[in-house]
Each structure stands twice: as C-alpha cells, then as structure tokens.
Scaffold this active site. Structure first.
Site, short mmCIF file in Angstrom:
data_model
loop_
_atom_site.label_atom_id
_atom_site.label_comp_id
_atom_site.label_asym_id
_atom_site.label_seq_id
_atom_site.Cartn_x
_atom_site.Cartn_y
_atom_site.Cartn_z
N ASP A 1 -7.07 4.35 4.57
CA ASP A 1 -8.51 4.33 4.27
C ASP A 1 -8.93 5.57 3.49
O ASP A 1 -8.37 6.66 3.69
CB ASP A 1 -9.30 4.22 5.59
CG ASP A 1 -10.75 3.85 5.36
OD1 ASP A 1 -11.04 3.21 4.33
OD2 ASP A 1 -11.59 4.20 6.20
N LEU B 1 14.73 0.07 5.74
CA LEU B 1 13.33 0.22 6.17
C LEU B 1 12.65 -1.14 6.05
O LEU B 1 12.69 -1.77 5.00
CB LEU B 1 12.60 1.23 5.28
CG LEU B 1 11.08 1.35 5.48
CD1 LEU B 1 10.74 1.99 6.82
CD2 LEU B 1 10.43 2.15 4.35
N HIS C 1 -8.06 3.20 -5.60
CA HIS C 1 -7.04 2.26 -5.10
C HIS C 1 -5.71 2.46 -5.85
O HIS C 1 -4.64 2.37 -5.25
CB HIS C 1 -7.52 0.82 -5.24
CG HIS C 1 -8.72 0.51 -4.39
ND1 HIS C 1 -8.78 0.84 -3.05
CD2 HIS C 1 -9.91 -0.08 -4.67
CE1 HIS C 1 -9.95 0.45 -2.56
NE2 HIS C 1 -10.66 -0.10 -3.51
C1 IPE Z 1 -9.77 -0.91 6.81
O1 IPE Z 1 -10.59 -0.11 6.02
C2 IPE Z 1 -9.00 -1.88 5.98
C3 IPE Z 1 -7.97 -1.30 5.12
C4 IPE Z 1 -7.62 -0.04 5.06
C5 IPE Z 1 -7.25 -2.24 4.32
P1 IPE Z 1 -12.12 -0.48 5.73
O2 IPE Z 1 -12.65 0.56 4.83
O3 IPE Z 1 -12.25 -1.88 5.27
O4 IPE Z 1 -12.77 -0.36 7.20
P2 IPE Z 1 -14.31 -0.18 7.61
O5 IPE Z 1 -15.08 -1.22 6.85
O6 IPE Z 1 -14.73 1.20 7.25
O7 IPE Z 1 -14.31 -0.40 9.10
C1 IPE Z 2 -9.10 1.60 1.82
O1 IPE Z 2 -9.96 2.44 1.12
C2 IPE Z 2 -8.54 0.52 0.96
C3 IPE Z 2 -9.10 -0.82 1.23
C4 IPE Z 2 -9.91 -1.12 2.21
C5 IPE Z 2 -8.69 -1.87 0.33
P1 IPE Z 2 -11.49 2.13 1.00
O2 IPE Z 2 -11.72 1.34 -0.24
O3 IPE Z 2 -12.04 1.51 2.23
O4 IPE Z 2 -12.08 3.59 0.82
P2 IPE Z 2 -13.44 4.15 1.41
O5 IPE Z 2 -13.39 3.97 2.89
O6 IPE Z 2 -14.56 3.37 0.78
O7 IPE Z 2 -13.44 5.58 0.99
MG MG Z 3 -12.86 2.30 3.92
#
Ligand code: IPE
Ligand code: IPE
Ligand code: MG
Length: 243
Positions: free
Chosen positions: A16, A127, A33
C-alpha cells in the site's frame, strides 16, 4: 511455522502507498503503481536471496474496482505489461507464480496472460509467488463455502481450508502492510488467524531490503503462543515435568 530465530516460511504483503508516493511528487497515481512494480521486483529478489520459500502480495482487491475508471484500466494494463516483461526472469530465478483471486471479472486477454504465466513457471520450486489480484478474503471464504455446498459436503474447517484459493501454501507467518494504515483491507482473513502483523510507515515504492529485514527481525522477537502459555512453550518446562 518457524523455530525462534528462523526465517518466516511465508511472508504476505499488503503493498500500500503507491498513490501517496506519486502524489507527493506531483506525479499521476499510475506512476506510483509503476514504481510499486520496481519495488516488488526488489522484494522478490530479497526473498530469493534470504531463502524465503513463499511470498504472497496483494496487488488488486475486490474493492479496488471502485476506483476511478482510468486508474483501474491503468492497473490492468500494468499487470498485462508486467506479465510479458517479468516472466522470463522469474522463470530463470526459479519462481513459481500463482494468481489468487476471482478470474471472472478480468478481461480474456488478462486471464490468458495469467494462465500462461502460471503454466510457464509450474515446474519451479525455489520461491512460490502468489499474486492476489481481484482478491478479497471474504470472496475466498464465500467461494469455498459455495463450492462445498454445491458438492453436498459438510462445511468443516479442514474442508473450507482445502477449498480455499490459498490451500497450496501454509498460512502466512508474517503479514506486512506498508503505507502506515493499520488494517487488513480484506486480505487473507481466514489465513491471517495466527500470522504476526508488521505495519510499516514506508510507502510501498520505498520498501526495501532493510525494511524487510526489520520486519523479519521484529518477527523473530515475537513469541507465537497459539493459545498456549509462555511456560508451555519452553522445552525446559517439559523436561522438568518428565524429571
Ligand atoms: C489494499 O489497499 C489493497 C491492495 C494493496 C491491493 P487499499 O489502498 O485498497 O486499502 P484501503 O482502501 O486503504 O483500505
Ligand atoms: C496500493 O497503493 C496499490 C493498490 C491498491 C492497487 P494505493 O494505490 O492504495 O496507494 P495509496 O494508499 O492511495 O497511497
Ligand atoms: Mg491504499
């Protein structure tokens, strides 16, 4: 499960913070990303170097469909590009790929790519890399229960475990979440029962070997009691009882 001082046999990561990483730099979220992919590549390398046998990463959740359409399509493209680009190296490195999640919602193109990547790496064993894509812990529990019900099988813990999408690996020992949020966001709800949790303030693109080692070191300081008492875990206590 691991002996104290040992390596977690299965590390799972909620990757995240990509969006915030990009926003901080006045870049589009998709740039975050893309940088997140680099970070994943480095993390796979670090797990290979340390001899971690199973790595599971959360790449796209059942709920991530609710994001703006251009971010969702960008993430789908990123997956398709990564499959084409990364598989040859993963193949060389002995990585076996599994995609965990609902395939039904994905395009034919993406689905074919996932199948091909799984087949191409099927004989690797150094792995196991599980990529959770269009995955949700609730989806997994519900699909496993529905499958058992359709077969007229009794719903027991063991039967559910065997019907779940992660039945090919042991439960995670260590779950890491980057990005500073203290929640699971529907990741591995069933399998997390006795995982040790490690929350890192680093945004996923900034997660590196040093932070992985910090998580592993912290894991090694934890006492995993599985409902027992500390005294029961000490081999000396058993010996005293026998004497
Ligand atoms: C969790 O992150 C999903 C992934 C890392 C793929 P999110 O950014 O979607 O989670 P929330 O919305 O903050 O809970
Ligand atoms: C996690 O990073 C990746 C996905 C959920 C696909 P985020 O896109 O949720 O990044 P933040 O939380 O907005 O910084
Ligand atoms: Mg996020």
């Amino acid at each position: 499960m691991t002996a104290p001082g040992g390596l977690p046999q299965h590390i799972a990561i909620v990757m995240d913070g990509n969006g915030r990483w990009a926003t901080k730099r006045f870049l589009p979220r998709l740039a975050g990303h893309r940088q997140g992919m680099e970070s994943l590549r480095r993390c796979i390398r670090a797990c290979l170097d340390r001899g971690v046998p199973v790595l599971t990463v959360f790449a796209f959740s059942s709920e991530n469909w609710n994001r703006p359409a251009d971010e969702v399509s960008g993430l789908m493209e990123l997956l398709a590009t990564a499959l084409a680009k990364e598989v040859p190296q993963l193949l060389k490195d002995g990585v076996r790929l599994h995609f965990v999640g609902e395939r039904a919602g994905l395009s034919d193109n993406v689905r074919a790519g996932l199948d091909q990547a799984e087949q191409a790496t099927a004989s690797n064993s150094r792995l196991v890399l599980n990529v959770c894509f269009n995955y949700g812990g609730r989806w997994d529990i519900a699909q496993a229960a529905a499958r058992l019900a359709a077969q007229g099988q009794p719903i027991t813990e063991l039967a559910l475990h065997q019907a779940m999408a992660m039945s090919h690996v042991p439960d995670p020992d260590l779950i890491i979440r980057t990005g500073g949020e203290l929640r699971l966001s529907n990741f591995l709800l069933w399998q997390a029962a006795y995982a040790e949790l490690f929350f890192s303030d680093k945004l996923w693109p900034d997660f590196d070997e040093a932070e992985l080692d910090r998580a592993i070191a912290e894991f090694n300081r934890r006492e995993r009691r599985y409902g027992q008492t500390s005294e029961q875990l000490l081999p000396a206590a058993d010996e005293r009882k026998l004497a």
